[in-house]
Design a protein around this motif. Structure first.
Motif, mmCIF file in Angstrom:
data_model
loop_
_atom_site.group_PDB
_atom_site.id
_atom_site.type_symbol
_atom_site.label_atom_id
_atom_site.label_comp_id
_atom_site.label_asym_id
_atom_site.label_seq_id
_atom_site.Cartn_x
_atom_site.Cartn_y
_atom_site.Cartn_z
ATOM 1 N N SER A 598 0.840 -1.199 0.000
ATOM 2 C CA SER A 598 0.000 0.000 0.000
ATOM 3 C C SER A 598 0.872 1.245 0.000
ATOM 4 C CB SER A 598 -0.922 -0.009 1.220
ATOM 5 O OG SER A 598 -1.590 1.231 1.365
ATOM 6 N N TRP A 600 -0.224 4.003 1.331
ATOM 7 C CA TRP A 600 -0.685 4.871 2.415
ATOM 8 C C TRP A 600 0.270 4.966 3.596
ATOM 9 C CZ3 TRP A 600 -3.716 8.432 1.061
ATOM 10 C CH2 TRP A 600 -4.637 8.216 0.023
ATOM 11 N N SER A 604 1.171 8.592 4.812
ATOM 12 C CA SER A 604 0.980 8.929 6.229
ATOM 13 C C SER A 604 2.259 9.466 6.839
ATOM 14 C CB SER A 604 0.507 7.694 6.997
ATOM 15 O OG SER A 604 -0.741 7.227 6.522
ATOM 16 N N VAL A 631 -6.647 11.679 7.658
ATOM 17 C CA VAL A 631 -7.195 11.194 6.383
ATOM 18 C C VAL A 631 -6.329 10.083 5.813
ATOM 19 C CG1 VAL A 631 -7.643 11.838 3.984
ATOM 20 C CG2 VAL A 631 -8.349 13.368 5.840
ATOM 21 N N ALA A 632 -5.011 10.281 5.831
ATOM 22 C CA ALA A 632 -4.106 9.259 5.292
ATOM 23 C C ALA A 632 -4.232 7.948 6.058
ATOM 24 C CB ALA A 632 -2.664 9.769 5.342
ATOM 25 N N LEU A 635 -7.528 6.078 5.205
ATOM 26 C CA LEU A 635 -7.406 5.365 3.934
ATOM 27 C C LEU A 635 -6.436 4.190 4.048
ATOM 28 C CD1 LEU A 635 -7.362 8.459 1.576
ATOM 29 C CD2 LEU A 635 -9.226 6.826 1.896
ATOM 30 N N TRP A 636 -5.450 4.307 4.917
ATOM 31 C CA TRP A 636 -4.527 3.204 5.180
ATOM 32 C C TRP A 636 -5.301 1.977 5.647
ATOM 33 C CZ3 TRP A 636 0.290 4.077 8.843
ATOM 34 C CH2 TRP A 636 0.862 2.834 9.187
ATOM 35 N N TRP A 638 -8.579 1.413 5.396
ATOM 36 C CA TRP A 638 -9.847 1.157 4.709
ATOM 37 C C TRP A 638 -9.817 -0.235 4.061
ATOM 38 C CZ3 TRP A 638 -13.763 4.502 5.373
ATOM 39 C CH2 TRP A 638 -14.931 4.263 4.653
ATOM 40 N N LYS A 640 -10.283 -3.478 1.676
ATOM 41 C CA LYS A 640 -10.398 -3.681 0.227
ATOM 42 C C LYS A 640 -11.420 -4.781 -0.076
ATOM 43 C CE LYS A 640 -6.922 -0.947 -1.055
ATOM 44 N NZ LYS A 640 -5.564 -1.460 -1.058
#
Length: 654
Positions: A598, A600, A604, A631-632, A635-636, A638, A640
């Motif tokens: 990833s 992210w 981050s 936010v980062a 999404l890290w 989140w 899949k």
């Protein structure tokens, strides 16, 4: 788990859980699938997404070694300045900056991180795991560490380097005596590196406790793994102290608080207590992992298991406990109660006991073994000689009356380097020679290795032994020059010659590495005939480490006579599925899915860097820059769809 008793006792299932595959290694199709699953993505963006613990560890090792070389160059400039009296190679302000940068780099950007980096590479291989725990956190820790180091050396390039010493004592580092942003940059660099260190500690502790191969109970772990475990617990207890005091320092400078201002109810000794509560355990954060290196190297080259395994483990734990009771021996020159100092004198003497116990166990192993005198063992034998000298001077400065006389002299500089270089860098070079075949798949030149060893050994003693005499003759430390006629000229010149000899030795090591990577001898899986699990896989290991997770029968699995190999089956080949085991006895527990590569963690880390650097100039950065970090990281984490779909399909597997 497969219970087959034959050497072909491997049983692995494909992703759908269909037919098992027999043999000690997976067939080529399964091996290709495993390699593809666990490999990092290609290209530049793929490099930013990389999660494989070996990739991240190699980056850590290379980065820390670059910082080691940079710090060495700074020390050469300082040592050349001090070669002759009344020299004017550099001025006092630049000398203070170089002195601060050298110590800060060695202590915060090299010594502790390189030990964690080597552990991050080796521990999963030693315990039979396919990965390290929390691989994205591991990658994030590297990027944060890298950006923190760039921040520190960027300040030197921009003429804003800190100049209050690597210990940054107040009030010298406070707003009244250190104008500019140098001390603020130092304080935030501490937060960078200690955040990275804490994250690595969590990663390594979790890996050791929950990802050991079945059968590898706590009393079967390699001693290097024990040393790593003990060290990471020390990190968790020690590093918050330095983060707290550096944050208080930047608040004093930026916000106008008065943590260290006696006129407003603060206390300058509060800094020393908080700093050295971290600073003395840090010596053992640097020292204990090399004890694990030595406990791996000596049995291999003595051709026998280590003598006194339980005593060695207890000595590591005892050293860690005692390390937290010594910090005041750095403060014997302050106005503390004499009775209190006596307790810390006793503790400073007691900590020699577990170290001496380990030395006797190593000597017992060597005495009853059949020695194979190769370069790694030479560095270990040099460690014995140098550490004894460093330990003896440590016992000397544990005495309050003597410490008051030599505390601010070059005697302490000599003691510090004999303990840290002798106790850490010599074993570290031995470890590089020992595990380089596993890192790179090639054998370092033995001839160049011996030349490097002797140059390093001679250069080190020529550099630092005269400093004991300089200190006893009254030369103060932290001075940029000195007048002639003091009787210090010859010893300073000799120390400078020794420093340049060390530089030649390190350069020879770099040449050895470069030549080996280009055309060195190919290394087999186990070139030394060692007994631990990392030598059971090819050199270098595949992305997934093990074609099949092994089942362990003893402390030296590769030396166990008559034990039939057994392996774990049922792990998927097309997903990052790992085996988690129980803490005490390493019994199989469950099979979680690990995250895929990833971008992210990198993003981050960039957002975290913006927060830290911005907060050097305004406290409002903590408010505004926290939003991109949040936010980062959202999404890290989140989930899949592909991972969810595979997890759902796996739950339905028989």
């Amino acid at each position: 788990m497969s219970d087959n008793r034959s050497p072909s006792g491997y049983s692995a299932s494909d992703a759908s859980g269909s037919r098992p595959v027999d043999g000690p290694h997976a067939p080529e199709s399964v091996r290709r699938a495993l390699a593809q699953t666990w490999s990092d993505p290609p290209g530049f963006i793929g490099a930013l997404k990389a999660l494989n613990h070996k990739t991240i560890a190699r980056r850590f090792i290379i980065t820390t070694f670059v910082f080691f070389v940079l710090a060495g160059i700074l020390s050469l400039v300082m040592r050349t300045q001090l070669a002759r009296p009344d020299a004017r190679l550099i001025g006092p302000n630049l000398y203070n900056e170089l002195f601060t940068m050298h110590g800060t780099t060695m202590m915060f950007l090299f010594a502790v991180p390189v030990m964690q980096a080597v552990a991050a590479y080796l521990v999963p291989l030693m315990i039979g795991a396919r990965s390290i725990a929390f691989p994205r956190m591991n990658a994030y820790a590297y990027w944060v560490f890298l950006f923190g180091g760039i921040l520190l050396f960027g300040s030197l390039a921009l003429n804003s380097a800190p100049a209050a010493g690597w210990f940054s004592y107040v009030p010298l580092a406070g707003p009244d005596y250190s104008p500019g942003k140098g001390s603020d940059i130092w304080a935030q660099m501490i937060t960078f590196t200690e955040l990275s260190g804490l994250l690595e500690a969590i990663v390594l502790i979790t890996t050791i406790f929950k990802m050991r191969a079945p059968g590898m109970s706590l009393n079967r772990m390699p001693l290097f793994v024990w040393a790593t475990l003990v060290t990471q617990f020390m990190v968790i207890f020690a590093m918050p102290s330095i983060m707290l005091c550096s944050t208080a320092l930047i608040l004093d400078r930026l916000v106008g608080t008065h943590f260290y201002n006696p006129a407003k109810g603060g206390d300058v000794l509060l800094w020393q207590h908080l700093f050295w509560f971290f600073g003395h355990p840090e010596v053992y954060l640097i020292f204990i992992p090399p004890l694990g290196f030595i406990s791996s190297i000596i049995p291999t080259f003595a051709r026998r298991p280590v003598f006194g395994y339980p005593a060695m483990v207890l000595a590591l734990i005892g050293t860690a406990f005692l390390a937290f009771g010594l910090w005041v021996h750095h403060m014997f020159a302050t106005n503390l109660p004499e009775l209190g100092k006596s307790f810390f004198t006793a503790a400073s003497l007691m900590i020699a006991i577990p170290s001496g116990l380990q030395i006797f166990c190593w000597i017992g192993t060597l005495w009853t073994g059949r020695l194979n005198l190769r370069t790694p063992l030479l560095f270990v034998l040099a460690f014995f000689f140098i550490l004894v000298i460093g330990g003896m001077t440590g016992v000397m400065v544990a005495s309050v009356p003597l410490d008051l006389q030599v505390h601010d002299t070059y005697f302490v500089v000599a003691h510090l380097h004999y303990v840290l270089i002798g106790g850490a860098v010599f074993p570290l070079f031995g470890a590089f020679f020992y595990w380089f075949p596993k890192f790179a798949g090639r054998m370092l030149s033995e001839r160049l290795g011996r030349w490097q060893f002797w140059l390093f050994f001679i250069g080190f003693n020529v550099t630092f032994f005269p400093m004991h005499l300089l200190g006893l003759h009254g030369m103060p430390r932290r001075v940029w020059t000195y007048p002639s006629g003091m009787g210090w000229d010859g010893m300073n010149f000799a120390a400078t010659i020794g420093a340049w000899t060390i530089a030649v030795s390190v350069l020879l090591f770099i040449v050895n590495v470069v030549l080996t990577l280009r055309r060195g001898e190919q290394a087999p899986a186990d070139p030394w005939g060692a007994g631990t699990l990392e030598w059971s896989v090819p050199s270098p290991p595949p992305p997934h480490n093990f074609d099949a997770v092994p089942v362990v029968h003893g402390r030296d699995p590769l030396w166990e006579a008559g034990a039939q190999p057994r392996f774990v089956g049922g792990l998927a080949a097309d997903a990052r599925e790992v085996l988690v085991t129980s803490v005490l006895d390493a019994k199989p527990d469950h099979r979680p899915l690990f995250p895929s590569p990833s971008i992210w963690p990198f993003i981050s880390a960039v957002a975290t860097t913006v927060l830290f650097i911005w907060s050097i100039f305004t406290p409002w950065a903590v408010v505004y820059a926290s939003l991109p970090v949040a936010v980062a990281m959202i999404l890290w984490f989140w989930p899949k769809r592909a991972s969810n779909a595979f997890a759902a399909a796996r739950e339905q597997r028989p």
